[in-house]
Design an enzyme around this catalytic site. Structure first.
Site, PDB file in Angstrom:
ATOM      1  N   ASP A  88       0.849  -1.205   0.000  1.00  0.00           N
ATOM      2  CA  ASP A  88       0.000   0.000   0.000  1.00  0.00           C
ATOM      3  C   ASP A  88       0.878   1.246   0.000  1.00  0.00           C
ATOM      4  OD1 ASP A  88       0.768  -0.465   2.752  1.00  0.00           O
ATOM      5  OD2 ASP A  88      -0.791   0.935   3.399  1.00  0.00           O
ATOM      6  N   ASP A 119       8.786   3.680  -0.954  1.00  0.00           N
ATOM      7  CA  ASP A 119       7.996   3.343   0.237  1.00  0.00           C
ATOM      8  C   ASP A 119       6.689   2.698  -0.190  1.00  0.00           C
ATOM      9  OD1 ASP A 119       6.938   3.216   2.765  1.00  0.00           O
ATOM     10  OD2 ASP A 119       6.692   5.372   3.022  1.00  0.00           O
ATOM     11  N   GLU A 152      -0.042  -0.824   5.930  1.00  0.00           N
ATOM     12  CA  GLU A 152       1.018  -0.241   6.754  1.00  0.00           C
ATOM     13  C   GLU A 152       0.820   1.260   6.913  1.00  0.00           C
ATOM     14  OE1 GLU A 152       4.667   1.440   8.250  1.00  0.00           O
ATOM     15  OE2 GLU A 152       3.716   1.952   6.364  1.00  0.00           O
ATOM     16  N   GLU A 153       0.451   1.909   5.818  1.00  0.00           N
ATOM     17  CA  GLU A 153       0.350   3.373   5.854  1.00  0.00           C
ATOM     18  C   GLU A 153      -0.871   3.871   6.636  1.00  0.00           C
ATOM     19  OE1 GLU A 153       2.848   4.946   5.205  1.00  0.00           O
ATOM     20  OE2 GLU A 153       3.873   4.283   3.397  1.00  0.00           O
ATOM     21  N   ASP A 179      12.396  -1.137   4.437  1.00  0.00           N
ATOM     22  CA  ASP A 179      11.371  -0.075   4.412  1.00  0.00           C
ATOM     23  C   ASP A 179      11.903   1.137   5.165  1.00  0.00           C
ATOM     24  OD1 ASP A 179       8.928   1.088   3.804  1.00  0.00           O
ATOM     25  OD2 ASP A 179       7.915   0.261   5.566  1.00  0.00           O
ATOM     26  N   HIS A 426       6.126  10.023   1.220  1.00  0.00           N
ATOM     27  CA  HIS A 426       4.889  10.707   1.623  1.00  0.00           C
ATOM     28  C   HIS A 426       4.773  12.105   1.004  1.00  0.00           C
ATOM     29  CE1 HIS A 426       4.419   8.087   5.532  1.00  0.00           C
ATOM     30  NE2 HIS A 426       4.861   7.406   4.518  1.00  0.00           N
TER      31      HIS A 426
HETATM   32  N1  BES Z   1       8.609   3.213   5.610  1.00  0.00           N
HETATM   33  C1  BES Z   1       7.988   4.084   6.539  1.00  0.00           C
HETATM   34  C2  BES Z   1       8.697   4.152   7.869  1.00  0.00           C
HETATM   35  C3  BES Z   1      10.089   4.710   7.878  1.00  0.00           C
HETATM   36  C4  BES Z   1      10.506   5.657   6.966  1.00  0.00           C
HETATM   37  C5  BES Z   1      10.963   4.305   8.850  1.00  0.00           C
HETATM   38  C6  BES Z   1      11.793   6.160   7.009  1.00  0.00           C
HETATM   39  C7  BES Z   1      12.241   4.805   8.918  1.00  0.00           C
HETATM   40  C8  BES Z   1      12.660   5.743   7.988  1.00  0.00           C
HETATM   41  C9  BES Z   1       6.556   3.628   6.752  1.00  0.00           C
HETATM   42  O1  BES Z   1       5.900   3.299   5.557  1.00  0.00           O
HETATM   43  C10 BES Z   1       5.758   4.775   7.342  1.00  0.00           C
HETATM   44  O2  BES Z   1       5.613   5.772   6.691  1.00  0.00           O
HETATM   45  N2  BES Z   1       5.237   4.585   8.549  1.00  0.00           N
HETATM   46  C11 BES Z   1       4.401   5.559   9.152  1.00  0.00           C
HETATM   47  C12 BES Z   1       3.664   4.982  10.320  1.00  0.00           C
HETATM   48  C13 BES Z   1       2.264   4.541  10.055  1.00  0.00           C
HETATM   49  C14 BES Z   1       1.596   4.088  11.325  1.00  0.00           C
HETATM   50  C15 BES Z   1       1.426   5.518   9.316  1.00  0.00           C
HETATM   51  C16 BES Z   1       5.196   6.724   9.673  1.00  0.00           C
HETATM   52  O3  BES Z   1       6.369   6.545  10.069  1.00  0.00           O
HETATM   53  O4  BES Z   1       4.645   7.807   9.681  1.00  0.00           O
HETATM   54 MN    MN Z   2       7.045   2.102   4.388  1.00  0.00          MN
HETATM   55 MN    MN Z   3       5.270   5.250   4.605  1.00  0.00          MN
END
Ligand code: BES
Ligand code: MN
Ligand code: MN
Length: 456
Positions: A88, A119, A152-153, A179, A426
């Protein structure tokens, strides 16, 4: 290994074509108008896993978007690596800031531009192609299980249930995820931790309806003004967070640990130039690397209220709202922090307004033990293909399921990311370097090789 290299050189172009095809599917998990596309993406991932040589490939339905599972068990006596990733993606807006369509991938200056390129489609797909390389050349040194999810997102709420209900199926020796980011291809790094998250929404209500700002303005509290004041008061003059108890459980690093973290190369001028800011901001007493890795933060993700349409409208809004998230570090507990936030927000609200606080989702922080053989295997793998060992770093982002892998399955996670912080995750114009994509495919088989050898 020459057989891997030969296989990957031969199939290089197809690997990329397949990724581009995945990137054309707008698998936005947050927006229900894309749920057909999310489903189509799951089907595409299933097909690719099967083609690569995985068995028992299935789409596992959840209360939300489906999870794609597949495995290749070469010998039950060998160790098993559980590869996790997410198909996703984040919403693409604001669309007008993209130089090309977010779901029409283009390659420019050796980078793939598309939502999800880094991502996480471009990154989890490296694992599919690394697996294909080993499977088709008969060199798979261990068992592999794939679990690629579609939420995940949006917080992985249903994945938590899935892993709780499928402990036997997911039995493994370690979890491997790409990731996260590395410093650069010249300075490879491995993240040894992730921050946790607590995501809140607040609504401030003043008068029972929108009012004429000339007739009532000056006599009635404006919820937008009050909300701004309340939010502004949550950082003090040193940019410390003012919620009572917020830092109580924060694990402080030793002087040595901090020095090691700050030894990583960091060019402040380049960092500022890339972001277009003249000055950096953050908690006093900590460096940028610390502020984004080992310190908790509080950020407004969105704020709205009143008239935001074209032209002007003189109105005193009845309501104003904001989405506020906090990044957490070991040993902060996201439920506790959410409760502290709620109590504080309610307490600082003046009598002129009413407030409503909601918790969206959260997740715990995670730290990888660097003495684990899988961490050593990852370091050796990077050494084999980059010519130098990785610098240990802390990732600022969150992957909430990682802490649950430990809690529910008893598994440690290795974060072997090949992206860059500047990949625009993002953001508009998300990108992923072709060199990063191919380097990942080249490096991953070595992880499996070394992990199998070290497990003996
Ligand atoms: N891949 C990211 C997390 C990430 C990015 C970790 C860069 C370390 C460095 C993941 O897809 C993400 O965006 N996670 C969200 C959390 C989620 C609960 C929406 C985030 O970190 O905002
Ligand atoms: Mn990610
Ligand atoms: Mn992300």
């Amino acid at each position: 290994m020459q057989v891997w290299k030969d296989y990957q050189v031969t199939h290089k172009d197809r690997f990329l074509e397949e990724l581009l095809e995945l990137l054309r599917i707008p698998s936005v998990s947050a927006d229900s108008s894309f749920s057909k596309d999310v489903k189509a993406c799951a089907e595409a991932v299933k097909l690719r896993l099967q083609e690569a040589g995985a068995e028992k490939v299935e789409i596992c339905p959840t209360a939300g978007h489906p999870i794609v599972y597949g495995e290749k068990i070469v010998d039950p006596a060998l160790p098993t690596v559980l590869v996790y990733g997410h198909y996703d993606v984040q919403p693409a807006d604001p669309l007008e800031l993209w130089h090309s369509g977010p779901f029409e991938p283009v390659i420019k200056e050796e980078k793939i531009y598309a939502r999800g390129s880094a991502d996480d489609k471009g990154q989890f797909y490296m694992h599919v192609k690394a697996f294909e390389t080993m499977a088709k050349t008969g060199t798979l040194p261990c068992n592999i299980k794939f679990m690629i999810e579609g939420e995940e997102e949006v917080g992985s709420a249903n994945l938590g249930v899935f892993i709780r209900d499928n402990k036997e199926k997911l039995k493994a020796d370690v979890v491997l995820i790409s990731d996260t980011a590395m410093l650069s291809l010249e300075n490879p790094s491995l993240d040894t931790g992730l921050r946790g998250l607590s995501y809140m929404e607040v609504e401030v209500t003043g008068p029972n309806r929108d009012l004429h700002s000339g007739v009532y303005g000056g006599a009635v509290a404006n919820p937008a003004t009050i909300l701004c004041k309340m939010i502004a008061s949550m950082h003090d003059e040193n940019n410390h967070i003012t919620i009572p108890g917020f830092y109580d459980k924060v694990q402080e690093l030793t002087k040595e640990e901090r020095a090691a973290l700050n030894a990583a190369p960091f060019d402040e001028a380049e960092y500022k130039a890339d972001l277009g800011v003249d000055e950096l901001w953050g908690e006093k007493g900590y460096t940028t690397i610390e502020r984004t890795g080992i310190r908790p933060t509080l950020e407004v993700n969105g704020i709205w209220g009143g008239y935001t349409g074209e032209g002007s409208k003189t109105v005193l809004p009845s309501k104003a709202s904001a989405k506020i998230s906090m990044r957490l570090v070991p040993n902060q507990d996201w439920k506790e922090i959410s409760a502290l936030f709620q109590a504080h927000f309610e307490k600082i609200a003046p009598k002129s307004v009413k407030v409503k606080v909601t918790t969206h989702h959260g997740g715990s922080p995670y730290v990888t033990p660097t003495d684990h053989i899988a961490f050593k295997a990852a370091s050796e793998a990077i050494k084999s293909t980059f010519g130098k060992g990785p610098i240990p770093m802390r990732g600022g982002g969150s992957i909430p399921i990682v802490a649950l892998f430990e809690k529910e399955l008893g598994l440690k996670t290795i974060l072997m990311g090949f992206g860059l912080d500047s990949d625009n995750l993002h953001s508009p114009n998300e990108k992923y370097g072709l060199a990063n994509f191919y380097k990942g495919i080249e490096t991953i088989p070595y992880f499996h090789k070394y992990f199998a050898e070290m497990s003996k």
